[in-house]
Scaffold this active site. Structure first.
Site, PDB file in Angstrom:
ATOM      1  CG  ASP A 189      57.600   1.966  -0.812  1.00 47.99           C
ATOM      2  OD1 ASP A 189      58.229   3.047  -0.920  1.00 47.99           O
ATOM      3  OD2 ASP A 189      58.099   0.854  -1.131  1.00 47.99           O
TER       4      ASP A 189
ATOM      5  CG  ASP B  19      41.804   9.717  -1.655  1.00 49.44           C
ATOM      6  OD1 ASP B  19      40.581   9.838  -1.476  1.00 49.44           O
ATOM      7  OD2 ASP B  19      42.342   9.660  -2.775  1.00 49.44           O
TER       8      ASP B  19
ATOM      9  CG  ASP C  11      36.520   7.987  -2.936  1.00 54.00           C
ATOM     10  OD1 ASP C  11      37.239   8.156  -3.934  1.00 54.00           O
ATOM     11  OD2 ASP C  11      35.725   7.018  -2.815  1.00 54.00           O
TER      12      ASP C  11
ATOM     13  CD  GLU D  96      35.883  11.018  -7.034  1.00 47.73           C
ATOM     14  OE1 GLU D  96      36.198  10.457  -8.101  1.00 47.73           O
ATOM     15  OE2 GLU D  96      35.471  10.383  -6.051  1.00 47.73           O
TER      16      GLU D  96
ATOM     17  CG  HIS E 251      42.959   7.640  -9.282  1.00 51.17           C
ATOM     18  ND1 HIS E 251      42.523   8.887  -8.876  1.00 51.17           N
ATOM     19  CD2 HIS E 251      42.182   6.747  -8.620  1.00 51.17           C
ATOM     20  CE1 HIS E 251      41.520   8.736  -8.010  1.00 51.17           C
ATOM     21  NE2 HIS E 251      41.305   7.455  -7.838  1.00 51.17           N
ATOM     22  CG  ASP E 252      38.948   7.338 -10.644  1.00 53.66           C
ATOM     23  OD1 ASP E 252      39.449   6.236 -10.342  1.00 53.66           O
ATOM     24  OD2 ASP E 252      38.498   8.150  -9.802  1.00 53.66           O
TER      25      ASP E 252
END
Ligand code: GLC
Length: 534
Positions: free
Chosen positions: A34, A103, A205, A268, A329-330
């Site tokens: 968090d 983001d 994104d 991105e 993270h992808d």
């Protein structure tokens, strides 16, 4: 003007660190990281030598795609805390002279966003045109052959209003219609909301997805499709992505940023280099940093990487600032792709190339992809295409802080399991070990921060062959030679027309540090060195 004489901004000279907030630090024992947790760990990031922190989404969301499906762009998901927690994170980040990048997910909302709820209510709803609604073909099938990245058709039939809506990703992530000026204004207002609060920029994104072909033409078939890849790759996304008008949208976003002081935008974008560089925009009024994913997309092969580096350097527009990424993270983590023995070489490459590096949390420890048993898979990309091993969970596991239960990440049950070796691979265990991955990253980051040659200097390729890459970085009369052996076998650096003399400052084999270099250099397998030239 020479590079070193120009004024550079923080996002040019600095290093960015990606925090995946679910997995960084839990402060309330619910097993999910968090905002308060991130604040607690800011001193660590400062100590490491980070300048800017990009935090993946923490906004209101039904979590169909772990926060990339947003139902309120200006609200915080209670899992991550409150707006007060956010304000505190921002303040504490700035108090440590670091920057905070959010983001921004403008391509699609959650299907639970009030905009979509209205849009799907009826064909004549004023927000109907905010999304991409289309009639079925006469035989009832989808309007065209476009595929969703998460599997299957990108069109979902809506029984109530008898039309299809388009979703490039999850069924619960309908794409917005960015040709609609009201949509544009609504999202630019979201940017203004966070910029007014003082955030330093956005990572946008799927920027290259934002505009699709007006005529909705079928995408061409990819004749080289390999059935082990994402089924999405069966077609070339020629008409569903990277349309010329996207650059007008990016420009509008940039104008908003430019109406504030020193804010920045990362895009991105997964595209080949020649198309990627267009996202710097005309007169450099596009994204400040269109993410360059060459290092995470190409095979770990010296010649291929060297030519990609040089192609990228050559393709950059005059004022375009380069950047480099090893993991996110992808994608699989760098160490799971190149192996433990090459991980330090990879770090040296990332942190000595010309341009802004982005480090994915935990890579600095050598965290690897964690096998997640089938019944624990949570990522929609994995769940939608079971048996294909496409889940992104393995690269999103909790940060490993120490050797206590759950690696100090949580006192509850972590949302994803930890690896068995976390007692060895963690911040506490590595901090005082000069041979650790963490110490290696810290050393590279501090050299990079100290030396203008490394953070703003020029780049010149020196040599590349089937085993190694060598290049120099130079500024203000200081020159570094970087030689990287990308294989496990020894190799020999023996340039024909030049004799390099200097001292090894950093080596992946610490014993070699401080040794002089005169002429030919013998490198061990998996060795990378930074030489300060005389
Ligand atoms: C981006 C994100 C990814 C997400 C997708 C859809 O590629 O990085 O995690 O699933 O967009 O929002």
């Amino acid at each position: 003007m020479k590079e070193e004489q120009k004024q550079h901004l923080w996002w040019q000279t600095g290093t960015i660190y990606q925090v995946y907030p679910r997995s960084f630090q839990d402060s309330n024992e619910d097993g999910v990281g968090d905002l308060k947790g991130i604040t607690q760990r800011l001193d660590y990031l400062k100590w490491l030598g980070i300048d800017g922190i990009w935090v993946s989404p923490f906004f209101s969301s039904p979590m169909a795609d772990f926060g990339y499906d947003i139902s309120d762009y200006c609200g915080i998901h209670p899992l991550f805390g409150t707006m007060q927690d956010f304000d505190e994170l921002l303040q504490e980040t700035h108090a440590r002279d670091m920057k905070l990048i959010l983001d921004l997910v403008p391509n699609h909302t959650s299907d639970e966003h009030p905009w979509f709820q209205e849009s799907r209510a009826s064909k004549d709803n004023p927000k109907r045109d905010w999304y991409l609604w289309e009639d079925a073909k006469p035989d009832g099938s989808a309007p065209n052959n476009w595929l969703s990245v998460f599997g299957g058709s990108a069109w979902e039939w809506d029984e109530k209003t008898q039309q299809y809506y388009y979703h490039a990703f999850h069924i619960k992530q309908p794409d917005l219609n960015w040709r609609n000026p009201e949509v544009q204004e609504a999202m630019l207002n979201v940017m203004r909301f966070w910029l007014d609060k003082g955030v330093d920029g956005f990572r946008v994104d799927v920027m290259w997805h934002m505009i699709k072909d007006k005529q909705l033409r079928d995408n061409p078939v990819n004749p080289d499709y390999n059935p082990l890849e994402l089924p999405y790759r069966q077609l070339f996304p020629t008409y569903s992505t990277d349309q010329p008008e996207v650059h007008d949208i990016v420009r509008k976003m940039r104008d908003v940023l430019d109406s504030y002081n020193e804010r920045m935008m990362i895009g991105e974008i997964y595209l080949p280099i020649h198309k990627l560089v267009a996202y710097y925009g005309r007169e450099n009024k596009g994204a400040h940093l269109p993410f360059n994913f060459q290092l995470l997309a190409l095979p770990w092969d010296a010649q291929q990487l060297a030519s990609a580096i040089d192609e990228y350097e050559g393709a950059l527009p005059q004022e375009g600032w380069p950047n480099w990424v090893l993991s996110n993270h992808d994608k699989p983590r760098i160490i799971s792709r190149v192996g433990k023995s090459q991980a330090k070489v990879a770090a040296m490459l990332l942190l000595t190339l010309r341009g802004t590096p982005t480090i994915y949390y935990g890579d600095e420890l050598g965290m690897r992809d964690v096998p997640i048993p089938e019944e624990e898979v949570q990522d929609p990309q994995g769940l939608n295409m079971p048996k294909m091993n496409l889940s992104r969970d393995p690269a999103r596991t909790p940060m490993q802080w120490d050797s206590s239960a759950n690696a100090g990440f949580t006192n509850g049950k972590p949302w994803l399991r930890l690896p068995e070796n976390f007692q060895k691979v963690n911040v506490a265990a590595q901090t005082d070990n000069p041979y650790s991955m963490l110490s290696f990253y810290k050393k590279l980051l501090s050299l990079r921060q100290q030396e203008p040659a490394l953070h703003v200097g020029s780049y010149a390729p020196v040599h590349a062959d089937t085993q190694m890459i060598a290049y120099t970085r130079q500024a203000e009369g200081t020159c570094f030679l970087v030689v990287l052996n990308l294989t496990h076998r020894p190799c020999y650096f023996k340039p024909e027309h030049h004799t390099y003399k200097g001292t090894i400052l950093i080596s992946t084999y610490m014993e070699r540090e401080s040794t002089p270099v005169t002429g030919a250099i013998n490198l061990s397998g998996d060795e990378g060195i930074i030489v300060r030239l005389d």
